[in-house]
Design an enzyme around this catalytic site. Structure first.
Site, PDB file in Angstrom:
ATOM      1  N   ARG A  57       0.798  -1.215   0.000  1.00  0.00           N
ATOM      2  CA  ARG A  57       0.000   0.000   0.000  1.00  0.00           C
ATOM      3  C   ARG A  57       0.842   1.282   0.000  1.00  0.00           C
ATOM      4  NH1 ARG A  57      -2.823  -4.004   1.821  1.00  0.00           N
ATOM      5  NH2 ARG A  57      -0.793  -4.502   2.668  1.00  0.00           N
ATOM      6  N   THR A  58       1.786   1.354   0.908  1.00  0.00           N
ATOM      7  CA  THR A  58       2.477   2.638   1.099  1.00  0.00           C
ATOM      8  C   THR A  58       3.289   3.005  -0.148  1.00  0.00           C
ATOM      9  OG1 THR A  58       2.617   2.075   3.425  1.00  0.00           O
ATOM     10  CG2 THR A  58       3.939   3.933   2.690  1.00  0.00           C
ATOM     11  N   LYS A  86      25.660  -3.973   0.488  1.00  0.00           N
ATOM     12  CA  LYS A  86      27.139  -3.976   0.460  1.00  0.00           C
ATOM     13  C   LYS A  86      27.693  -3.218   1.655  1.00  0.00           C
ATOM     14  CE  LYS A  86      26.832  -3.374  -4.518  1.00  0.00           C
ATOM     15  NZ  LYS A  86      26.980  -2.280  -5.473  1.00  0.00           N
ATOM     16  N   ARG A 107      11.174   3.888   3.650  1.00  0.00           N
ATOM     17  CA  ARG A 107      10.749   2.892   4.650  1.00  0.00           C
ATOM     18  C   ARG A 107      11.988   2.120   5.092  1.00  0.00           C
ATOM     19  NH1 ARG A 107       5.643  -1.144   4.648  1.00  0.00           N
ATOM     20  NH2 ARG A 107       4.684   0.864   5.082  1.00  0.00           N
ATOM     21  N   HIS A 135       4.604   5.897  11.457  1.00  0.00           N
ATOM     22  CA  HIS A 135       4.079   5.762  10.089  1.00  0.00           C
ATOM     23  C   HIS A 135       3.106   6.943   9.907  1.00  0.00           C
ATOM     24  CE1 HIS A 135       3.092   4.126   6.337  1.00  0.00           C
ATOM     25  NE2 HIS A 135       2.782   2.887   6.657  1.00  0.00           N
TER      26      HIS A 135
HETATM   27  N1   CP Z   1      -0.493  -0.022   5.751  1.00  0.00           N
HETATM   28  C1   CP Z   1       0.720  -0.285   5.242  1.00  0.00           C
HETATM   29  O1   CP Z   1       1.715   0.320   5.639  1.00  0.00           O
HETATM   30  O2   CP Z   1       0.760  -1.259   4.301  1.00  0.00           O
HETATM   31  P1   CP Z   1       2.056  -1.720   3.492  1.00  0.00           P
HETATM   32  O3   CP Z   1       2.997  -2.377   4.483  1.00  0.00           O
HETATM   33  O4   CP Z   1       1.552  -2.670   2.446  1.00  0.00           O
HETATM   34  O5   CP Z   1       2.690  -0.501   2.911  1.00  0.00           O
END
Ligand code: CP
Length: 439
Positions: A57-58, A86, A107, A135
């Site tokens: 999603r993100t 590396k 991320r 998040h």
């Molecule tokens: N909600 C969410 O962060 O989903 P993903 O891990 O798929 O990005």
């Protein structure tokens, strides 16, 4: 308009404030109502998505949001294909990717990675999820999902259920709800509650107090009939005259989360709270919207998908709109500004404090000293400025008077945060010229 003067970008939901959130929600609604106005708003810009943990999603909603605004996208979708394998440091990666893009969405599995990346990068960084702690853009789409239903969130009660300790979505959402004056009901799996210092930080910042409510369903979910709720202090005063723990009669939304097994989480006695179709017949949930950041496991069975209260697929769709609104504020602020975020301090490195007590802190992986920052009003807390871990500090000195106090003495609460200095040992403070004061 700049976002976050100290750490450029968006790293933590703690940086939100009511003015920012309200303006953000209105902007997102404008985007939904009239996307044509914003088409090509980011033409010629390049967004980099660097995902060092899996995501559906993100990453894809950030990329979709960029493409819908006319920007180009470059991506590290699989960490095995980047030079991090590396041994390249996060800071070097941030410097390099800054040269290829106008904004980086990151991320990372380590707590505080986004803040460190932002210090090294020459372009804004948005936290796409770092470790257990944050998040914030998930929070923006979660809040927008609720705002579309209710408008104002003030006075609503939202339950956060599951792995609260390790789940970054629930942690971030707690900040957003409190800043918009909603009540935050905690329904953690046994042994997976928030640490007290996290609750205290939210309560201090939002002017909230903690109390308990009860309901028979809570026992089914968490093993306890009572649950903790953070709510505006004035609301709590109204309950002081009642007897015992009051029954919660209505829940406006329930935010379920999965067990974070990839972070080593395990609930006590293997008990994990989840919804079953029979629960939805309880009057507590009569009007209750069901949210989940997804992906889901057994806590949210597919039989519930057709229930009119289910909002989780719509919630995921809202991710594109929310991320578009954020890009516009960060890259086209001259035309679509939002109020500034509340800066998180970069912190003060201090060799005396040793390493961060959080083994998953980004400082441990990068081999750098832990910088501290101050939180808390009545009771001061010293936190790692990257990962928010509570630092093992027993004494606080005042830089202007050079007096040293026990951390929890009332004198420490009266020292301006700018003048505070933490110490683990009295001897270390005395070596720096501080004199001991019992008070
Ligand atoms: N909600 C969410 O962060 O989903 P993903 O891990 O798929 O990005």
């Amino acid at each position: 308009m700049r976002l976050l003067p100290v750490l450029e970008g968006l790293h933590s939901a703690e940086a939100f404030n009511p003015g920012f959130l309200r303006a953000f929600l209105e902007r997102t609604r404008a985007l939904e109502a009239g996307p044509a106005e914003f088409q090509d708003a980011l033409a010629g810009r390049v967004i980099a998505t660097v995902f060092e943990e899996p995501s559906t999603r993100t990453r894809l909603s950030f990329e979709s949001a960029a493409l819908r605004l006319g920007a180009g996208v470059i991506s590290v979708a699989d960490p095995k294909t980047s030079s991090a394998v590396k041994g390249e440091s996060l800071r070097d990666t941030a410097r390099i990717v800054s040269g290829y893009s106008d904004l980086i969405v990151w991320r990372h599995p380590r707590d505080g990675a986004s803040r460190l990346a932002a210090q090294a990068a020459q372009v804004p960084v948005i936290n796409g999820g770092d470790g257990r702690i944050g998040h914030p853009t998930q929070t923006l789409l979660d809040l927008y999902t609720l705002y579309r239903e209710w408008g104002d969130l003030a006075g609503r009660t939202v339950g956060l259920m599951g792995d609260l300790r390790n789940g970054r979505t629930a942690r971030s959402l707690a900040w957003g709800l409190a800043l918009l004056e909603a009540r935050v009901l905690q329904l953690p799996a046994p042994g997976l509650a928030w640490e007290a210092s996290f609750e205290q930080r939210i309560a201090d910042r939002a002017g909230y107090a903690l109390r308990h409510v009860r309901h028979p369903l809570f026992r089914t979910w968490t093993g306890e009939e009572t649950a903790r709720v953070l709510e505006p202090r004035l609301a709590t005063q109204g309950w002081l005259f009642g007897d015992g723990v009051p029954l919660l009669e209505r829940l406006d939304a329930l935010y379920l989360t999965r067990l974070q097994e990839e972070r080593g989480a395990a609930p006590r006695d293997g008990v994990y709270p989840g919804l079953r179709p029979a629960h939805l017949a309880d009057p507590l949930l009569e009007q209750c919207l069901l949210l989940h950041p997804l992906p889901r496991r057994q806590e949210l069975p597919e039989e519930l998908d057709e229930d009119p209260r289910a909002r989780y697929f719509e919630q995921a769709r809202n991710g594109v709109l929310a991320r578009q609104a954020l890009y516009l504020a960060m890259l086209r602020a001259e035309r679509w500004p939002l109020p500034e975020l509340t800066p998180l301090p970069a912190g003060h490195p201090d060799a005396e404090l040793g390493v961060c007590p959080n083994p998953n802190c980004i400082t441990r992986a990068e081999g750098i000293p832990v910088p501290w920052r101050v939180a808390g009003k009545v009771q001061r807390l010293f936190l790692c400025a990257y990962c928010d871990a509570l630092l093992p500090v027993d004494y606080a000195g005042c830089r202007s008077t050079l007096r040293l106090h026990p951390l929890h003495s009332p004198s420490v609460a009266r020292i301006h945060p700018e003048n505070l200095r933490p110490f683990r040992a009295r001897e270390a403070a005395q070596r720096q010229g501080y004199t001991w004061s019992e008070a």
